[in-house]
Scaffold this motif. Structure first.
Motif, PDB file in Angstrom:
ATOM      1  N   ARG A 596       1.029  -1.299  -0.033  1.00  0.00           N
ATOM      2  CA  ARG A 596       0.119  -0.124   0.068  1.00  0.00           C
ATOM      3  C   ARG A 596       0.713   1.102   0.133  1.00  0.00           C
ATOM      4  O   ARG A 596       1.755   1.240   0.923  1.00  0.00           O
ATOM      5  CB  ARG A 596      -0.930   0.186   1.192  1.00  0.00           C
ATOM      6  N   ALA A 597       0.684   2.151  -1.032  1.00  0.00           N
ATOM      7  CA  ALA A 597       1.368   3.406  -0.899  1.00  0.00           C
ATOM      8  C   ALA A 597       0.765   4.508  -1.404  1.00  0.00           C
ATOM      9  O   ALA A 597      -0.370   4.383  -1.776  1.00  0.00           O
ATOM     10  CB  ALA A 597       2.824   3.011  -2.101  1.00  0.00           C
ATOM     11  N   ALA A 598       1.326   5.703  -1.112  1.00  0.00           N
ATOM     12  CA  ALA A 598       0.998   6.843  -1.593  1.00  0.00           C
ATOM     13  C   ALA A 598       2.055   7.742  -2.177  1.00  0.00           C
ATOM     14  O   ALA A 598       3.262   7.822  -1.525  1.00  0.00           O
ATOM     15  CB  ALA A 598       0.057   7.725  -0.367  1.00  0.00           C
ATOM     16  N   THR A 599       1.887   8.700  -3.166  1.00  0.00           N
ATOM     17  CA  THR A 599       2.821   9.455  -3.574  1.00  0.00           C
ATOM     18  C   THR A 599       2.843  10.679  -3.402  1.00  0.00           C
ATOM     19  O   THR A 599       1.757  11.490  -3.760  1.00  0.00           O
ATOM     20  CB  THR A 599       2.968   8.909  -5.244  1.00  0.00           C
ATOM     21  N   ILE A 600       3.833  11.414  -3.125  1.00  0.00           N
ATOM     22  CA  ILE A 600       3.828  13.093  -2.854  1.00  0.00           C
ATOM     23  C   ILE A 600       4.269  13.658  -4.238  1.00  0.00           C
ATOM     24  O   ILE A 600       5.522  13.058  -4.513  1.00  0.00           O
ATOM     25  CB  ILE A 600       4.497  13.666  -1.813  1.00  0.00           C
ATOM     26  N   LYS A 601       3.657  14.451  -5.086  1.00  0.00           N
ATOM     27  CA  LYS A 601       4.214  15.107  -6.109  1.00  0.00           C
ATOM     28  C   LYS A 601       4.384  16.541  -5.996  1.00  0.00           C
ATOM     29  O   LYS A 601       3.593  17.157  -5.278  1.00  0.00           O
ATOM     30  CB  LYS A 601       3.011  14.591  -7.239  1.00  0.00           C
ATOM     31  N   ALA A 602       5.505  16.962  -6.802  1.00  0.00           N
ATOM     32  CA  ALA A 602       5.648  18.535  -6.706  1.00  0.00           C
ATOM     33  C   ALA A 602       6.722  18.818  -7.906  1.00  0.00           C
ATOM     34  O   ALA A 602       7.260  17.876  -8.383  1.00  0.00           O
ATOM     35  CB  ALA A 602       6.296  18.761  -5.136  1.00  0.00           C
ATOM     36  N   ASN A 603       6.545  20.028  -8.102  1.00  0.00           N
ATOM     37  CA  ASN A 603       7.505  20.683  -9.091  1.00  0.00           C
ATOM     38  C   ASN A 603       8.890  21.189  -8.293  1.00  0.00           C
ATOM     39  O   ASN A 603       8.747  21.451  -7.045  1.00  0.00           O
ATOM     40  CB  ASN A 603       7.029  21.787  -9.953  1.00  0.00           C
ATOM     41  N   VAL A 604       9.896  21.333  -8.829  1.00  0.00           N
ATOM     42  CA  VAL A 604      11.090  21.948  -8.275  1.00  0.00           C
ATOM     43  C   VAL A 604      11.134  23.377  -8.336  1.00  0.00           C
ATOM     44  O   VAL A 604      10.941  23.852  -9.329  1.00  0.00           O
ATOM     45  CB  VAL A 604      12.261  21.157  -8.683  1.00  0.00           C
ATOM     46  N   ALA A 605      11.026  24.273  -7.317  1.00  0.00           N
ATOM     47  CA  ALA A 605      11.255  25.680  -7.388  1.00  0.00           C
ATOM     48  C   ALA A 605      12.505  26.292  -7.939  1.00  0.00           C
ATOM     49  O   ALA A 605      13.556  25.560  -8.068  1.00  0.00           O
ATOM     50  CB  ALA A 605      10.914  26.305  -6.071  1.00  0.00           C
ATOM     51  N   GLN A 606      12.344  27.349  -8.529  1.00  0.00           N
ATOM     52  CA  GLN A 606      13.612  27.990  -9.290  1.00  0.00           C
ATOM     53  C   GLN A 606      14.557  28.206  -8.304  1.00  0.00           C
ATOM     54  O   GLN A 606      14.372  28.617  -7.021  1.00  0.00           O
ATOM     55  CB  GLN A 606      13.076  29.354  -9.693  1.00  0.00           C
ATOM     56  N   GLY A 607      15.835  27.844  -8.581  1.00  0.00           N
ATOM     57  CA  GLY A 607      16.738  28.420  -7.519  1.00  0.00           C
ATOM     58  C   GLY A 607      17.313  26.771  -7.054  1.00  0.00           C
ATOM     59  O   GLY A 607      18.424  26.855  -6.067  1.00  0.00           O
TER      60      GLY A 607
END
Length: 828
Positions: A596-607
């Motif tokens: 059983r799993a959950a995924t945290i997704k995001a973009n990488v901020a500038q810098g």
């Protein structure tokens, strides 16, 4: 009734003595009017037709999705190539069909290409072709500046196209295609090809200048340098072959790159030891030198003398040279920590993806309105060429209607002054400010890793129960929101999807003669739609779907207003048999590696870079997650972790292979150590160049590091090989390495300069895909410049410490004259 009265069965034939007739019974329904006239039941001898209780209409099978192109309603057709097909061939074939498609469209309809991934590939290849020509021109120029002879310059200039032709033949045999990576390999191969040709040419050219006949000079000079050429060839092959065994998506991509370079190296050595000596014997002539040669020769001789004096002084202070070398090599650790790391730099592909995620439970109309608002903001950007918006694209199952995706194509690279990243940085706060949902732009990942809508950060948390996962994800999301390096945070574990739970009172249902199957099938048919039969239209077959009209299922009470038939055919209102309760449920429950799993997704901020963001998440998980939880990575993040580990191991293996190969060639375990001391010096120079140029440590720069092993060891091989030859001729070890270094200074400077100039067009590249060429270019430029300069002092010092004393041959006294530099550094 629909199934019984809409069917098609063969009816046989009628045969007479002279003729035969096929009997066709028209028992199927073809038009909406025929369906509406269908008698579904008789009550008191009165026929009840379909039009009395409903309506029939032709419509799309899937209505829970909308498409807009440049703000106008549209329909879309996607062309997906097969796994073995060539993208450019498929794209060109589709474009060739466009005039015929346009001609066949009804009047008033327009056809437009919404997104075309082949354009980036075409522009990237065109840019690499330009880089190839620039590299060849710069290489020929530096050869002329060192040799100052048109005849001598012509020899490596002819060797390059011959060697590249042989490389293309090798690629054809291996079944490779001409793509961005194989062309990048050939750009770098120009420097390798010229390096080998220069080493042979310079040795022959020096002897011709000393008065030896060209043919004899070609035989003697190539024979003298042949071992060093073979040693450099085997060294480079030993470096690149391990690259071809890399696994994963990135490894498969770089297999062709590595093997194309191997082919270029093999062909280069063959050309250097065959074509180059032959051309030297025909083209080189003892000539009187022009004024330009006379002036520049004085400068070069002054440089040789200065270098020899500095080297003699350095060898008197060997501990200080060793200390300086250790400091320079040790600086690589601090430089590496100072560099940001990622899988690969994002490329200006002239297109990007825009995502819109509305709250769970949002209707299609609500999501479409938010997507339209996002589209309005995007189309206000002057560089936008095409805006292709899809609400509920159906890219996953079950297809969520609270998701919208936009494929945005920008104008050509030459028609805009801003990069794709400047545009997405401008859009990000504007989209994020939309109140109706979470909207953000995504720059597509390089190397074809990850889907078009996947964010770079994919952090997976695994647990025993979803309740435990929800608690862990909540804690991680709270900490992640405080970290400025992460933007557009989201997770696939959402337990807030609105839901009506229907509970059947089985006793009541049994009392009135209603089965559980009847209740379930009735709800499925009326609320979800059910395929019951088919009909034909214009030679095509389509599904007939029965469902409740949209306007009759807009409120929760509509559900209980449904009737089912009980015992004796009596209608029973569903509200008497079921209970209705509003709840929430998980949107989806996912597994990863069977857990059983959950995924945290995001973009990488500038810098920020992907490496430091993932390091933050790993550190945070170790602090706050329970011991029963596990972490993993997916998508781009997973490929970044795998490729980093794989390339690090490959780098170590390449060093080991090179050491073993050199040990076999030099018949010594100490001699190769002298050559390999220059590798950490070149690595420090490469890392410094990357840091100063604002680049990251990624898969391209790591490939460049591996190339440096073969490139920088060439200098050490030349010095060690000639120093060994001089020891064999009876010269003291220290004096031998001094004379060998001075004698080989010109070819070392020439080969380093040619390789640096071959890489400069990569480091300064512009246009499509330039971001991926910059790291490998700066790695080679910085590594060779700093590594070569330090090598000129560190390798001779290491030679005096590590190389063994060799016994002179019997005829040593008669071999060393006329080919060694004099004590003041003058080349005789």
């Amino acid at each position: 009734a629909l199934r019984k009265q809409n069917l098609e069965v063969p009816s046989g034939r009628i045969e007479s003595r002279s003729r035969e007739f096929t009997v066709l019974t028209e028992t199927d329904l073809k038009t909406p009017e025929q369906f509406e006239a269908l008698i579904i039941r008789e009550i008191d001898n009165y026929p009840v037709r379909l039009r009395d209780v409903g309506r029939a209409e032709i419509g799309p099978e899937r209505t829970r999705s909308t498409i807009r192109v440049d703000g106008l309603p549209a329909t879309a057709l996607g062309v997906v190539k097969q796994s073995t097909a060539n993208t450019l061939e498929v794209a060109n074939a589709v474009r060739a069909e466009l005039p015929a498609i346009l001609a066949a469209l009804p009047q008033g309809m327009k056809f437009k290409i919404g997104t075309d991934r082949a354009l980036f590939i075409e522009e990237s290849l065109s840019a690499v072709y330009t880089t190839l020509i620039e590299a060849m021109a710069l290489v020929v120029l530096v050869i002329f500046l060192f040799l100052r002879s048109f005849r001598a310059t012509l020899i490596p200039a002819l060797a390059v196209p011959v060697a590249l032709t042989g490389s293309f033949l090798f690629m054809l045999i291996m079944g490779f295609s001409i793509n961005v990576l194989t062309m990048l390999a050939l750009v770098l191969a120009i420097g390798l090809v010229v390096d080998d040709a220069i080493v042979v040419l310079e040795n022959i050219y020096r002897r011709v200048e000393e008065g030896m006949p060209p043919k004899q000079a070609a035989l003697v000079g190539s024979g003298e340098i042949g071992f060093a050429i073979l040693a450099m060839m085997v060294t480079l092959v030993a470096v690149f072959v391990p690259l071809s065994f890399l696994t994963g998506s990135t490894g498969r991509l770089f297999q062709e790159f590595a093997l194309a370079l191997v082919g270029a190296v093999l062909v280069s050595a063959f050309v250097a030891l065959s074509l180059v000596p032959m051309l030297c014997s025909k083209l080189l002539k003892p000539t009187t030198h022009n004024r330009f040669y006379t002036v520049t020769e004085g400068w070069l001789q002054s440089l040789f003398k200065l270098y020899e004096r500095m080297l003699r002084r350095a060898l008197k202070l060997r501990p200080l040279v060793v200390l300086a070398g250790v400091i320079a090599a040790g600086a690589s650790y601090f430089l590496l920590n100072a560099l940001e790391s990622e899988l690969a730099p994002f490329e200006d592909r002239s297109d990007f993806v825009a995502m819109m995620i509305t709250p769970e439970g949002s209707s299609l109309e609500y999501t479409e309105a938010q997507v339209y608002a996002m589209d309005e903001i995007i189309r206000s950007i002057p560089e936008v060429k095409t805006s292709f918006m899809v609400t509920s694209p159906g890219i996953s199952r079950p297809a969520p209607i609270n998701v919208g995706v936009g494929f945005v194509t920008l104008t050509d690279w030459s028609e805009r002054t801003r990069t794709q990243f400047d545009i997405t940085r401008e859009l990000a706060p504007k989209l994020f400010a939309l109140p109706g949902g979470l909207a953000f732009p995504i720059n597509r990942a390089s190397l074809g890793v990850g889907g078009f809508r996947e964010t770079p950060v994919q952090f997976v948390i695994q647990g025993n129960t979803y309740e435990e996962l929800e608690e862990s994800v909540t804690k991680m999301m709270a900490r992640a929101r405080e970290y400025p390096g992460l933007v557009n945070l989201d997770t696939d574990l959402k337990l807030n999807k609105p839901q009506f739970k229907v509970t059947v009172n089985r006793d009541k249902a049994a009392n009135v003669g209603v089965t559980i199957a009847d209740i379930g099938r009735t709800l499925e048919t009326l609320l979800g739609g059910r395929e019951v039969t088919r009909f034909k239209r214009a030679g095509e077959q389509y599904e007939v779907i029965v469902k409740l009209a949209d306007e009759d299922r807009t409120n929760p009470t509509d559900l209980t207003s449904i009737y089912v038939r009980g015992r004796g055919g009596e209608l029973v209102q569903l509200s008497n048999l079921v209970g209705l309760r509003e709840t929430v449920s998980p949107k989806e429950l996912n597994h990863f590696d069977r857990l059983r799993a959950a995924t945290i997704k995001a973009n990488v901020a500038q810098g920020y870079a992907l490496g430091e963001v993932l390091e933050f998440l790993e550190t945070t998980a170790a602090e706050i997650l329970p011991a029963s939880s596990r972490i993993d990575f997916n998508g781009v993040s997973r490929e970044f972790k795998k490729s980093s580990q794989g390339l690090a191991i490959t780098f170590v293996l390449a060093l080991a292979f090179v050491y073993l190969v050199l040990s076999a060639q030099f018949e010594s375990f100490r001699g190769p150590l002298v050559i390999l001391v220059c590798v950490p010096l070149a690595v420090s120079g490469a890392l410094l160049a990357l840091l100063l140029a604002g680049q990251t440590f990624n898969v391209y720069s790591q490939i460049g590091m591996m190339m440096l092993i073969g490139l920088i060891t060439k200098n050490g091989i030349l010095i060690v090989e000639f120093a060994n030859q001089m020891q064999d001729q009876g010269i003291d070890k220290t004096e031998a390495v001094i004379r060998a270094s001075a004698l080989r200074l010109r070819p070392i400077l020439m080969t380093s300069a040619t390789m640096v100039l071959a890489a400069i067009p990569l480091a300064l590249a512009t246009g499509a895909g330039a971001e991926s060429r910059h790291p490998i270019g700066w790695t080679i430029v910085g590594g060779l410049i700093i590594g070569s300069l330090l090598t000129l002092f560190v390798v001779p010092t290491a030679y005096t410490y590590l190389a063994g004393d060799r016994k002179p041959s019997q005829d040593s006294e008669t071999e060393i004259t006329d080919e060694l530099p004099s004590s003041d550094g003058q080349i005789i």
